[in-house]
Design a protein around this motif. Structure first.
Motif, PDB file in Angstrom:
ATOM      1  N   ALA A  74     -23.179  -9.247   0.563  1.00  8.49           N
ATOM      2  CA  ALA A  74     -24.251 -10.212   0.832  1.00  8.49           C
ATOM      3  C   ALA A  74     -25.244  -9.623   1.836  1.00  8.49           C
ATOM      4  CB  ALA A  74     -23.663 -11.505   1.374  1.00  8.49           C
ATOM      5  N   THR A  75     -26.511  -9.980   1.674  1.00  7.57           N
ATOM      6  CA  THR A  75     -27.572  -9.449   2.529  1.00  7.57           C
ATOM      7  C   THR A  75     -28.452 -10.592   3.034  1.00  7.57           C
ATOM      8  OG1 THR A  75     -28.749  -9.093   0.460  1.00  7.57           O
ATOM      9  CG2 THR A  75     -27.810  -7.143   1.497  1.00  7.57           C
ATOM     10  N   ILE A  76     -29.087 -10.342   4.170  1.00  4.62           N
ATOM     11  CA  ILE A  76     -30.018 -11.335   4.710  1.00  4.62           C
ATOM     12  C   ILE A  76     -31.311 -11.299   3.903  1.00  4.62           C
ATOM     13  CG2 ILE A  76     -31.533 -11.829   6.686  1.00  4.62           C
ATOM     14  CD1 ILE A  76     -29.289 -10.661   8.487  1.00  4.62           C
ATOM     15  N   GLU A 303     -21.155  -9.321  -7.172  1.00  3.58           N
ATOM     16  CA  GLU A 303     -21.217  -9.702  -5.759  1.00  3.58           C
ATOM     17  C   GLU A 303     -20.550 -11.055  -5.559  1.00  3.58           C
ATOM     18  OE1 GLU A 303     -25.021 -10.557  -4.059  1.00  3.58           O
ATOM     19  OE2 GLU A 303     -25.731 -11.589  -5.835  1.00  3.58           O
ATOM     20  N   ALA A 305     -20.941 -14.999  -4.443  1.00  5.02           N
ATOM     21  CA  ALA A 305     -22.091 -15.888  -4.577  1.00  5.02           C
ATOM     22  C   ALA A 305     -22.604 -16.373  -3.218  1.00  5.02           C
ATOM     23  CB  ALA A 305     -21.724 -17.076  -5.456  1.00  5.02           C
ATOM     24  N   ARG A 311     -23.016 -17.872  10.869  1.00  5.34           N
ATOM     25  CA  ARG A 311     -22.357 -18.637  11.950  1.00  5.34           C
ATOM     26  C   ARG A 311     -21.092 -17.891  12.415  1.00  5.34           C
ATOM     27  NH1 ARG A 311     -19.117 -22.982  11.592  1.00  5.34           N
ATOM     28  NH2 ARG A 311     -19.108 -22.841   9.324  1.00  5.34           N
ATOM     29  N   HIS A 312     -20.313 -17.393  11.483  1.00  4.78           N
ATOM     30  CA  HIS A 312     -19.083 -16.677  11.847  1.00  4.78           C
ATOM     31  C   HIS A 312     -19.419 -15.350  12.536  1.00  4.78           C
ATOM     32  CE1 HIS A 312     -16.303 -18.838   8.720  1.00  4.78           C
ATOM     33  NE2 HIS A 312     -17.154 -19.656   9.278  1.00  4.78           N
ATOM     34  N   SER A 323     -12.634 -17.347  10.732  1.00  5.73           N
ATOM     35  CA  SER A 323     -11.770 -17.519   9.569  1.00  5.73           C
ATOM     36  C   SER A 323     -12.659 -17.460   8.330  1.00  5.73           C
ATOM     37  CB  SER A 323     -11.020 -18.852   9.690  1.00  5.73           C
ATOM     38  OG  SER A 323     -10.024 -18.936   8.706  1.00  5.73           O
ATOM     39  N   THR A 324     -13.180 -16.272   8.074  1.00  2.00           N
ATOM     40  CA  THR A 324     -14.091 -16.074   6.948  1.00  2.00           C
ATOM     41  C   THR A 324     -13.283 -15.685   5.716  1.00  2.00           C
ATOM     42  OG1 THR A 324     -15.618 -15.189   8.582  1.00  2.00           O
ATOM     43  CG2 THR A 324     -16.246 -14.940   6.270  1.00  2.00           C
ATOM     44  N   ASN A 325     -13.548 -16.372   4.647  1.00  2.00           N
ATOM     45  CA  ASN A 325     -12.813 -16.154   3.402  1.00  2.00           C
ATOM     46  C   ASN A 325     -13.415 -14.967   2.646  1.00  2.00           C
ATOM     47  OD1 ASN A 325     -11.785 -16.338   0.817  1.00  2.00           O
ATOM     48  ND2 ASN A 325     -11.802 -18.572   0.783  1.00  2.00           N
ATOM     49  N   ASP A 372     -11.388 -22.558   5.496  1.00  2.00           N
ATOM     50  CA  ASP A 372     -12.190 -23.301   4.519  1.00  2.00           C
ATOM     51  C   ASP A 372     -11.307 -23.882   3.407  1.00  2.00           C
ATOM     52  OD1 ASP A 372     -11.829 -20.518   3.947  1.00  2.00           O
ATOM     53  OD2 ASP A 372     -13.185 -20.702   2.255  1.00  2.00           O
TER      54      ASP A 372
END
Ligand code: NAD
Length: 409
Positions: A74-76, A303, A305, A311-312, A323-325, A372
């Motif tokens: 993922a990208t900004i 990729e 979605a 935030r994490h 706690s990033t999935n 999550d």
């Protein structure tokens, strides 16, 4: 044991923030010990896009065209706040937009279902795959802010000199005007990739637009789908026992909510953008949705979605646990490696990808997951263990090593 090798480079695109951190950890723990990663690497992190005046994104897209398979973190997508935060010289375009514009094609998004994770919509027993058209409309728009009384016109100048003009509005005071477009060729390839995917996966296709209001624009989508279906797919759908159904978008949304899942929902670019997040969240978590861009000439970009989980990332920078999935990011890798394995005829790579996916799903159904998912988990005699971002990946590695070890003896 020998690492699995594959001959054609896989196009790897690194990204931003929390997903960037997890990208490296996934590679280190779950991929590099087992696979010799032959990647053509592009750093699409915002700093490098700034440094290269975004030429890195164009180069990555060209590499996918060349080699056929890519995997992207993922990208900004910069907005005004990001321009400030990263001291950007320009508000660079969305990398996904650039890649989609280069490859054209359709984005297929499907939720990852794990035993024990209950969807928010309990009727959804089977996955709903969203086929999102990946070209044009508001993503390639032209907008003008009008700051006084004005006449807005839509003007088409043909290459042979003919001119067609239509009044959009007589603007009184200030306002806004937007022009969007699409191409018959792109809509046709969207239609064919969707129908091909339906035949491949034996699922019905539901397509929806707002052609009662947008009679020419959305009407064209409807007509192209109807004509291609009639001429090229009707018989094949019949023998595969699947159906094609067209309806208005509002009716379609209502019917999808009441459905049991198990079909492909073909949607225009914007509808697909918005509704895929709704569908992903309803199945459990945005982090359980995979995404693959399939171009008409069969190039694939995998990729997650979801976005960069900003935030994490800021919690992580402060040294706080997160706690990033990482499931959808892992599945992006397994999807890409499996496809590379199929195209290069390396069955060991395909089988490794399936084992890694299996390890992820077994970890979850055994009660190990990120925050999550924890509130959604219900399975008799299995208690939930909430893990942080890194512990979760470590736990998946335990399950993976277990199957890899069993295979070896
Ligand atoms: P996001 O998907 O990063 O996060 C939205 C919310 O969903 C978060 O608050 C978080 O609670 C939850 N979430 C998402 N992924 C999660 C995960 N893996 N684990 C746990 N929770 C998760 O979207 P956003 O906050 O709107 O955007 C953040 C950045 O990501 C933006 O800069 C945006 O441009 C970018 N973005 C990139 C892509 C892409 O590259 N494909 C897609 C969407 C957003």
């Amino acid at each position: 044991a020998q690492k699995i090798k594959f001959p054609t480079p896989l196009v790897e695109m690194q990204g931003d923030e929390m997903t960037r951190i997890l990208w490296d950890y996934i590679k280190e723990k779950l991929l590099e010990p087992y696979v010799e990663l032959n990647t053509d690497y592009y750093d699409l992190g915002l700093e490098n896009r700034e440094e290269t005046a975004d030429s890195v994104t164009a180069a990555a897209a060209a590499a996918i065209k060349k080699y056929g398979v890519g995997v992207k973190c993922a990208t900004i997508t910069p907005n005004a706040q990001r321009v400030e935060e990263y001291k950007l010289s320009k508000m660079w375009l969305s990398p996904n937009g650039t890649i989609r514009a280069t490859l054209d094609g359709t984005v297929f998004r499907a939720p990852i279902l794990a035993e024990g994770i209950m969807p928010y919509i309990p009727a959804w027993k089977k996955p709903i795959t969203i086929a999102r058209h990946a070209y044009g409309d508001v993503y390639k728009n032209c907008e003008i802010r009008v700051d006084g009384d004005a006449k807005a016109e839509l003007c088409i100048t043909y290459s042979d000199g003919r001119v067609v003009k239509n009044t959009i509005a007589d603007i009184k005071g200030c306002g806004i005007v937007q022009g969007i477009h699409n191409l018959d060729e792109s809509v046709s390839s969207f239609c064919r990739s969707t129908f091909n995917y339906a035949l491949e996966t034996k699922q019905d296709v539901w397509f929806a637009t707002k052609d009662t209001i947008s009679k020419t624009y959305d009407g064209r989508f409807k007509d192209i789908f109807a004509s291609i279906f009639e001429k090229e797919y009707k018989e094949r759908f019949k023998s595969a026992g699947i159906n094609y159904d067209y309806s208005l978008i509002d009716d379609s949304v209502a019917r999808v909510v009441k459905s049991g899942g198990g079909f492909i929902w073909a949607l225009k670019n914007y509808d697909g953008d918005v509704l895929s997040d709704m569908v992903a969240t309803a199945y459990g978590s945005l982090a359980m949705m995979t995404s693959v861009l399939v171009s008409p000439d069969n190039k694939f970009e995998y990729e997650a979605a979801h976005g960069t989980v900003t935030r994490h990332y800021y919690k992580h920078l402060k040294g706080e646990p997160t706690s990033t999935n990482s499931v959808a990011t892992i599945f992006a890798w397994t999807g890409a490696l499996n496809k590379r394995g199929e195209l290069d005829s390396v069955p060991a790579l395909c089988s490794f990808s399936k084992k890694l996916e299996g390890a992820v799903l077994t970890a979850i159904s055994s009660g190990f997951m990120t925050n999550d998912l924890a509130p959604l988990f219900k399975k008799e005699n299995v208690k939930v263990t909430s893990l942080n971002s890194f512990e979760f990946i470590d736990k998946i590695k335990e399950f993976l090593d277990n199957v890899m070890f069993k295979i070896m003896i």
